[in-house]
Every structure is written in C-alpha cells, then in structure tokens.
Design a protein around this motif. Sequence first.
Motif, PDB file in Angstrom:
ATOM      1  N   PHE A  94      -3.458   2.248 -13.531  1.00  0.00           N
ATOM      2  CA  PHE A  94      -3.150   0.861 -13.898  1.00  0.00           C
ATOM      3  C   PHE A  94      -3.841  -0.094 -12.924  1.00  0.00           C
ATOM      4  O   PHE A  94      -4.475  -1.074 -13.324  1.00  0.00           O
ATOM      5  CB  PHE A  94      -1.637   0.652 -13.874  1.00  0.00           C
ATOM      6  N   ILE A  95      -3.752   0.223 -11.644  1.00  0.00           N
ATOM      7  CA  ILE A  95      -4.409  -0.591 -10.610  1.00  0.00           C
ATOM      8  C   ILE A  95      -5.921  -0.521 -10.754  1.00  0.00           C
ATOM      9  O   ILE A  95      -6.620  -1.538 -10.695  1.00  0.00           O
ATOM     10  CB  ILE A  95      -3.979  -0.116  -9.206  1.00  0.00           C
ATOM     11  N   GLY A  96      -6.456   0.691 -10.960  1.00  0.00           N
ATOM     12  CA  GLY A  96      -7.900   0.867 -11.098  1.00  0.00           C
ATOM     13  C   GLY A  96      -8.456   0.182 -12.327  1.00  0.00           C
ATOM     14  O   GLY A  96      -9.549  -0.394 -12.300  1.00  0.00           O
ATOM     15  N   GLY A  97      -7.700   0.220 -13.436  1.00  0.00           N
ATOM     16  CA  GLY A  97      -8.150  -0.412 -14.674  1.00  0.00           C
ATOM     17  C   GLY A  97      -8.299  -1.915 -14.524  1.00  0.00           C
ATOM     18  O   GLY A  97      -9.258  -2.513 -15.023  1.00  0.00           O
ATOM     19  N   PHE A  98      -7.363  -2.543 -13.817  1.00  0.00           N
ATOM     20  CA  PHE A  98      -7.460  -3.975 -13.560  1.00  0.00           C
ATOM     21  C   PHE A  98      -8.581  -4.284 -12.565  1.00  0.00           C
ATOM     22  O   PHE A  98      -9.366  -5.219 -12.748  1.00  0.00           O
ATOM     23  CB  PHE A  98      -6.135  -4.507 -12.994  1.00  0.00           C
ATOM     24  N   GLY A  99      -8.675  -3.478 -11.507  1.00  0.00           N
ATOM     25  CA  GLY A  99      -9.658  -3.734 -10.460  1.00  0.00           C
ATOM     26  C   GLY A  99     -11.087  -3.547 -10.894  1.00  0.00           C
ATOM     27  O   GLY A  99     -12.011  -4.130 -10.304  1.00  0.00           O
ATOM     28  N   SER A 100     -11.309  -2.748 -11.944  1.00  0.00           N
ATOM     29  CA  SER A 100     -12.673  -2.478 -12.393  1.00  0.00           C
ATOM     30  C   SER A 100     -13.393  -3.736 -12.851  1.00  0.00           C
ATOM     31  O   SER A 100     -14.627  -3.813 -12.809  1.00  0.00           O
ATOM     32  CB  SER A 100     -12.654  -1.458 -13.538  1.00  0.00           C
ATOM     33  N   ASN A 101     -12.638  -4.732 -13.284  1.00  0.00           N
ATOM     34  CA  ASN A 101     -13.238  -5.984 -13.749  1.00  0.00           C
ATOM     35  C   ASN A 101     -13.934  -6.727 -12.625  1.00  0.00           C
ATOM     36  O   ASN A 101     -14.769  -7.604 -12.864  1.00  0.00           O
ATOM     37  CB  ASN A 101     -12.156  -6.875 -14.376  1.00  0.00           C
TER      38      ASN A 101
END
Length: 262
Positions: A94-101
């Motif tokens: 969840f954290i990685g998915g948001f941070g990828s942006n």
Amino acid sequence: MEWTFVLLLLLIGFIGSFISGMVGIGGAIINFPMLLYVPPILGFSPFTAHQVSGIVAIQVFFATIGGVLSYRKSGYLNKTIILYMGISVLVGSFIGGFGSNLLSEEGINLVYGFLALIAVVLMFVPKKEIDINIEKDLTFNKWIAASLAFIVGGSAGVVGAGGAFLLVPIMLTILKIPTRVTIASSLAITLISSIGVTIGKVTTGQVDIIPTIIVVIASLVASPLGAKIGKKLNVKMLQLILAILIGITALKIWITILATWI
C-alpha cells in the motif's frame, strides 16, 4: 486500438498469468518486461513504466484470484503463513503503490532490477526439499517472515507487482517452506498484497483502463489453467522454471538500465 494490438495484449496477459498460476507468482515478473518491451519491438506505441506498473497491478490481482481458487482444496494453503506474511505485505505494498507516483521512469526500472537480481540469487541457493502439506508439521520464524514480507511489499508496490517473484525465493530459501506449500500460499499472499498495490495505483491515476481490461480477461482464463498444470509438475522442475524466468528477466532489465547510464 488496433485488433492486432488487442491480440498482442491478450497473448501477453495469457502467458504471464499461465506461468503465475503454475509457479505461484502474480505474473509481474513476466508481464512487466513483456508489456514494456514487446509492443515497441513489433511497431506499436510503447507504454511508459508508470502505465505498465498500473496494468500489471490489476492483472496480478485477478491472476492470483484464479490461482488461489484452483488450490483451495489442495491442502497446500497454509493459513499461518498467509496471515503473517499477507498482512505485512499488504501494508508494505500500500505504501509502495502510493510512493511509486513520486519516482521517475528510471527509478521504477531500477527498483524492479534490484528485486529481480535478489530473487535470482535466492533461487540458486541450494535447498533441501521436504514436501509436506499438513499445517501442524510446518514451522517457521513468524516475525522474520512478517518483516521480510513488509519490505518486499513496499518494494514490489513501486513496480505494480504483488512481490511473489521475491516472496517465493524467500519462503523456499530463508523460511525453509516446502515448494508446493510455497507456491499455493504465495498466491494467496500476493492476492492480499495486490489489493494495496491496486488501490495505490488507481488512486494516483496510474491505470490505463482499456489495456488493463484486455490483460485481465486473459488472466482470468490462464491463471487457473496454469495452476492445474503446476500441480502435476515435478517440484524440481517448478523451481527450475521459476529460476530461469527470473534470471532472464533480471538480465534484460539490467541491460536496459546500464544502457541508459552509458
């Protein structure tokens, strides 16, 4: 969208999801490079790394659903492993998915390259196979499993993966979990992980709807079929197939990364 491009996306989705069901991965390790490199090679407009990571995130979710359903009566789905690693990988993804942006195209590829490289090393570490499927006979360090799953989830979330291509080597090599239990349980863990990744990708606008739907349609057919084949294959053969796939992918992605630096 040209019908030939639609057929290409269906083929890519089918190949990645078939293999995902067979060896217990979400398919990102296959579909990410194929979606990134195959269309431009054949003369179609290329996807960006952000677009590919969005498509792959949704594809992994549906591919793992099909795989888990195929293994639901096999006895290889270990609830303890799924609980500890699933929750941890969900938070991390969840954290990685948001941070990828926040990452550049090169940054996403670099993360993917490091993950694949680590997975290759782990897959070739010698391991003794003990093939069991009874939960009470299986022991592992729960907190190490949870910690590693969180790290994998965060890293894999960046590239839209469920992280199974790295979780599987960790479960086999570090946690000493039997291959068939690993394959079945990793699909369930990846399904949980993909929820966080999918939410992160969708809410940050990284999902290209039409290509994603096409790839998902192929996934719904191919993943259960791959799982059925995987149940019949020799354990050593499954390990070899996974090791070769990860190795080829790691080599390709690092060639691309190094080419941008030279």
